[in-house]
Design a protein around this motif. Structure first.
Motif, PDB file in Angstrom:
ATOM      1  N   ALA A  93      15.655 -21.328  12.257  1.00  0.00           N
ATOM      2  CA  ALA A  93      15.915 -22.449  13.155  1.00  0.00           C
ATOM      3  C   ALA A  93      14.607 -23.034  13.687  1.00  0.00           C
ATOM      4  O   ALA A  93      14.429 -24.257  13.740  1.00  0.00           O
ATOM      5  N   TYR A  94      13.684 -22.156  14.056  1.00  0.00           N
ATOM      6  CA  TYR A  94      12.398 -22.639  14.551  1.00  0.00           C
ATOM      7  C   TYR A  94      11.625 -23.329  13.424  1.00  0.00           C
ATOM      8  O   TYR A  94      11.008 -24.377  13.628  1.00  0.00           O
ATOM      9  N   GLY A  95      11.667 -22.738  12.237  1.00  0.00           N
ATOM     10  CA  GLY A  95      10.951 -23.332  11.111  1.00  0.00           C
ATOM     11  C   GLY A  95      11.452 -24.722  10.778  1.00  0.00           C
ATOM     12  O   GLY A  95      10.673 -25.633  10.479  1.00  0.00           O
ATOM     13  N   LYS A  96      12.766 -24.915  10.841  1.00  0.00           N
ATOM     14  CA  LYS A  96      13.330 -26.228  10.544  1.00  0.00           C
ATOM     15  C   LYS A  96      12.855 -27.270  11.560  1.00  0.00           C
ATOM     16  O   LYS A  96      12.613 -28.423  11.217  1.00  0.00           O
ATOM     17  N   ALA A  97      12.696 -26.823  12.809  1.00  0.00           N
ATOM     18  CA  ALA A  97      12.307 -27.767  13.857  1.00  0.00           C
ATOM     19  C   ALA A  97      10.802 -28.013  13.899  1.00  0.00           C
ATOM     20  O   ALA A  97      10.358 -29.119  14.233  1.00  0.00           O
ATOM     21  N   LYS A  98       9.995 -27.009  13.557  1.00  0.00           N
ATOM     22  CA  LYS A  98       8.561 -27.103  13.767  1.00  0.00           C
ATOM     23  C   LYS A  98       7.720 -27.086  12.492  1.00  0.00           C
ATOM     24  O   LYS A  98       6.641 -27.679  12.458  1.00  0.00           O
ATOM     25  N   TRP A  99       8.164 -26.408  11.447  1.00  0.00           N
ATOM     26  CA  TRP A  99       7.340 -26.263  10.243  1.00  0.00           C
ATOM     27  C   TRP A  99       7.759 -27.194   9.123  1.00  0.00           C
ATOM     28  O   TRP A  99       6.927 -27.730   8.403  1.00  0.00           O
ATOM     29  N   TRP A 100       9.058 -27.365   8.961  1.00  0.00           N
ATOM     30  CA  TRP A 100       9.566 -28.093   7.805  1.00  0.00           C
ATOM     31  C   TRP A 100      10.208 -29.415   8.217  1.00  0.00           C
ATOM     32  O   TRP A 100      11.099 -29.925   7.534  1.00  0.00           O
ATOM     33  N   GLN A 101       9.763 -29.975   9.351  1.00  0.00           N
ATOM     34  CA  GLN A 101      10.371 -31.208   9.843  1.00  0.00           C
ATOM     35  C   GLN A 101      10.076 -32.403   8.942  1.00  0.00           C
ATOM     36  O   GLN A 101      10.768 -33.425   9.015  1.00  0.00           O
ATOM     37  N   ASP A 102       9.045 -32.288   8.076  1.00  0.00           N
ATOM     38  CA  ASP A 102       8.735 -33.383   7.156  1.00  0.00           C
ATOM     39  C   ASP A 102       9.624 -33.379   5.920  1.00  0.00           C
ATOM     40  O   ASP A 102       9.527 -34.275   5.078  1.00  0.00           O
ATOM     41  N   GLY A 103      10.453 -32.350   5.778  1.00  0.00           N
ATOM     42  CA  GLY A 103      11.365 -32.303   4.649  1.00  0.00           C
ATOM     43  C   GLY A 103      10.815 -31.512   3.471  1.00  0.00           C
ATOM     44  O   GLY A 103       9.781 -30.838   3.568  1.00  0.00           O
ATOM     45  N   PHE A 104      11.492 -31.662   2.339  1.00  0.00           N
ATOM     46  CA  PHE A 104      11.172 -30.855   1.164  1.00  0.00           C
ATOM     47  C   PHE A 104      11.033 -31.737  -0.070  1.00  0.00           C
ATOM     48  O   PHE A 104      11.500 -32.876  -0.101  1.00  0.00           O
ATOM     49  N   THR A 105      10.375 -31.179  -1.071  1.00  0.00           N
ATOM     50  CA  THR A 105      10.198 -31.874  -2.352  1.00  0.00           C
ATOM     51  C   THR A 105      11.060 -31.201  -3.410  1.00  0.00           C
ATOM     52  O   THR A 105      11.668 -30.170  -3.160  1.00  0.00           O
ATOM     53  N   GLY A 106      11.074 -31.778  -4.596  1.00  0.00           N
ATOM     54  CA  GLY A 106      11.890 -31.216  -5.661  1.00  0.00           C
ATOM     55  C   GLY A 106      11.246 -30.070  -6.396  1.00  0.00           C
ATOM     56  O   GLY A 106      11.922 -29.326  -7.110  1.00  0.00           O
ATOM     57  N   GLY A 107       9.932 -29.886  -6.240  1.00  0.00           N
ATOM     58  CA  GLY A 107       9.237 -28.848  -6.989  1.00  0.00           C
ATOM     59  C   GLY A 107       8.653 -27.774  -6.091  1.00  0.00           C
ATOM     60  O   GLY A 107       8.489 -27.959  -4.890  1.00  0.00           O
ATOM     61  N   PHE A 108       8.328 -26.662  -6.725  1.00  0.00           N
ATOM     62  CA  PHE A 108       7.750 -25.524  -6.012  1.00  0.00           C
ATOM     63  C   PHE A 108       6.231 -25.582  -6.156  1.00  0.00           C
ATOM     64  O   PHE A 108       5.703 -25.611  -7.268  1.00  0.00           O
ATOM     65  N   LYS A 109       5.510 -25.572  -5.035  1.00  0.00           N
ATOM     66  CA  LYS A 109       4.049 -25.719  -5.058  1.00  0.00           C
ATOM     67  C   LYS A 109       3.388 -24.478  -4.458  1.00  0.00           C
ATOM     68  O   LYS A 109       3.915 -23.876  -3.512  1.00  0.00           O
ATOM     69  N   THR A 110       2.251 -24.115  -5.017  1.00  0.00           N
ATOM     70  CA  THR A 110       1.509 -22.950  -4.545  1.00  0.00           C
ATOM     71  C   THR A 110       0.097 -23.360  -4.148  1.00  0.00           C
ATOM     72  O   THR A 110      -0.374 -24.442  -4.486  1.00  0.00           O
ATOM     73  N   ALA A 111      -0.568 -22.469  -3.402  1.00  0.00           N
ATOM     74  CA  ALA A 111      -1.957 -22.699  -2.993  1.00  0.00           C
ATOM     75  C   ALA A 111      -2.720 -21.398  -3.088  1.00  0.00           C
ATOM     76  O   ALA A 111      -2.184 -20.323  -2.799  1.00  0.00           O
ATOM     77  N   ASN A 112      -3.970 -21.483  -3.518  1.00  0.00           N
ATOM     78  CA  ASN A 112      -4.850 -20.320  -3.578  1.00  0.00           C
ATOM     79  C   ASN A 112      -5.721 -20.331  -2.324  1.00  0.00           C
ATOM     80  O   ASN A 112      -6.694 -21.067  -2.243  1.00  0.00           O
ATOM     81  N   GLU A 113      -5.389 -19.513  -1.338  1.00  0.00           N
ATOM     82  CA  GLU A 113      -6.087 -19.535  -0.057  1.00  0.00           C
ATOM     83  C   GLU A 113      -7.273 -18.589   0.016  1.00  0.00           C
ATOM     84  O   GLU A 113      -8.082 -18.682   0.931  1.00  0.00           O
ATOM     85  N   GLY A 114      -7.374 -17.661  -0.938  1.00  0.00           N
ATOM     86  CA  GLY A 114      -8.457 -16.693  -0.872  1.00  0.00           C
ATOM     87  C   GLY A 114      -8.168 -15.588   0.133  1.00  0.00           C
ATOM     88  O   GLY A 114      -7.099 -15.544   0.752  1.00  0.00           O
ATOM     89  N   TRP A 115      -9.155 -14.700   0.305  1.00  0.00           N
ATOM     90  CA  TRP A 115      -8.941 -13.535   1.152  1.00  0.00           C
ATOM     91  C   TRP A 115      -9.871 -13.525   2.376  1.00  0.00           C
ATOM     92  O   TRP A 115      -9.566 -14.095   3.386  1.00  0.00           O
ATOM     93  N   PHE A 116     -11.039 -12.881   2.224  1.00  0.00           N
ATOM     94  CA  PHE A 116     -11.943 -12.723   3.368  1.00  0.00           C
ATOM     95  C   PHE A 116     -13.303 -13.376   3.120  1.00  0.00           C
ATOM     96  O   PHE A 116     -14.271 -13.054   3.794  1.00  0.00           O
TER      97      PHE A 116
END
Length: 336
Positions: A93-116
């Motif tokens: 519920a919190y995620g829908k209101a605060k994290w994903w309020q911009d909506g969703f796309t049709g594809g699955f996307k990834t990111a390489n954030e690295g470690w330390f």
């Protein structure tokens, strides 16, 4: 864009760890229910057996929530479902209101954030935050499921999968959102943190000897300059592994040494975009000595308590996962 992403990451960290502190408080509050019920029925019930050591002190020596031994199967299922719904439903519920309020796309996307690495967004502090949250949530939820009336083995499994499953669900949803990306690094540390929490709950000797704690002191960086922000101010965070003398039987019996702790930890400073414009970000290894506040309080303020009070439960739960800066002296080794 990068600046906005860093602010968003800090906001998500604040939300997750704030929920964690609320769970810690809830653990102490719900512990009072059995005591109140027992007191109300004392005149009409036969004398109860003395509580067992397992009822009072769980793995690692921290006060446990009294199990609902007399709960019916329906009550156990209801309490268990309520805990799971609060954890999963609240997060979504919190995620829908605060994290994903911009909506969703049709594809699955990834990111390489690295470690330390030096070139990462937070020097690894965000990854340790994920692991710490999964670790602590798994342990607190395990105790919560025991309170609900589940046996130890079932509680362990429910605590692990409810904690890690929720975090993995968030990561998967991120992959379909417009704003975020699925991070394999976050997913792996979520799994590692939950698994470590499970392992610690099943190894009482190790748990009595070792704590994993977050230490925070307000930094002079952008996140800490204007407010006390222990969850978003990465530059003020230290993640510590603490070795407690009280976990060694021979030292626990010593009048003074039982209060001694040794620690080693990691932190990252000045990785914020604003800070990078002025100074080079640095990574730090910390090592030092601290005072075991739990042992100190047990031998002073809480001495003589036949059963841990709500105040003692809340205090000891807090000190199990949080390092008070004033109780520690630490040296700092810089990794550039």
């Amino acid at each position: 864009m990068k600046k906005r992403q860093l602010r968003d990451c800090a906001a998500r960290a604040r939300t997750a760890l704030s929920s964690l502190l609320l769970a810690m408080a809830a653990q102490a509050v719900i512990a009072q229910e059995p005591a109140a019920r027992d007191a109300a029925s004392a005149d009409s019930s036969p004398p109860a057996e003395a509580p067992s050591a397992r009822d009072l002190v769980p793995l690692g020596g921290q006060p446990a929530l009294p199990m609902q031994a007399d709960a019916t199967a329906h009550e156990v299922r209801s309490r268990t479902g309520a805990l799971m719904l609060a954890r999963v439903g609240g997060t979504l519920a919190y995620g829908k209101a605060k994290w994903w309020q911009d909506g969703f796309t049709g594809g699955f996307k990834t990111a390489n954030e690295g470690w330390f690495g030096q070139g990462t967004a937070s020097g690894g502090a965000d990854k340790l935050g994920h692991a710490m949250f999964a670790y602590t949530a798994a342990r607190l939820l395990t105790r919560g499921f025991e309170w609900a009336g589940n046996d130890s083995g079932t509680s362990l499994r429910l605590g692990l999968w409810t904690s890690v499953g929720t975090l993995m669900g968030v990561e998967l949803i991120d992959g379909y959102s417009k704003k975020w990306r699925f991070s394999k690094e976050d997913a792996l540390v979520d799994l590692a943190g939950g698994a470590l929490g499970y392992w610690m709950e099943t190894n009482p000797r190790v748990d009595a000897l070792v704590d994993l704690r977050l230490q925070y002191s307000q930094s002079a960086g952008p996140a800490g300059r204007h407010r006390f922000d222990p969850f978003g101010d990465y530059s003020g965070q230290r993640y510590l592994v603490v070795f407690k003398a009280a976990g060694v039987p021979a030292l626990k019996a010593h009048r003074l040494l039982r209060y001694v702790e040794l620690s080693i930890g990691y932190g990252a400073r000045d990785f914020e975009t604003e800070s990078r414009a002025l100074v080079s970000p640095t990574r730090h290894v910390y090592y030092g000595v601290s005072l075991n506040l739990t042992e100190l309080l047990r031998s002073t303020v809480f001495e003589g308590s036949a059963r841990p009070s709500r105040t003692q439960r809340m205090t000891e739960t807090f000190l199990e996962f949080v390092q008070v800066p004033a109780a520690a002296v630490e040296a700092d080794h810089v990794i550039r």
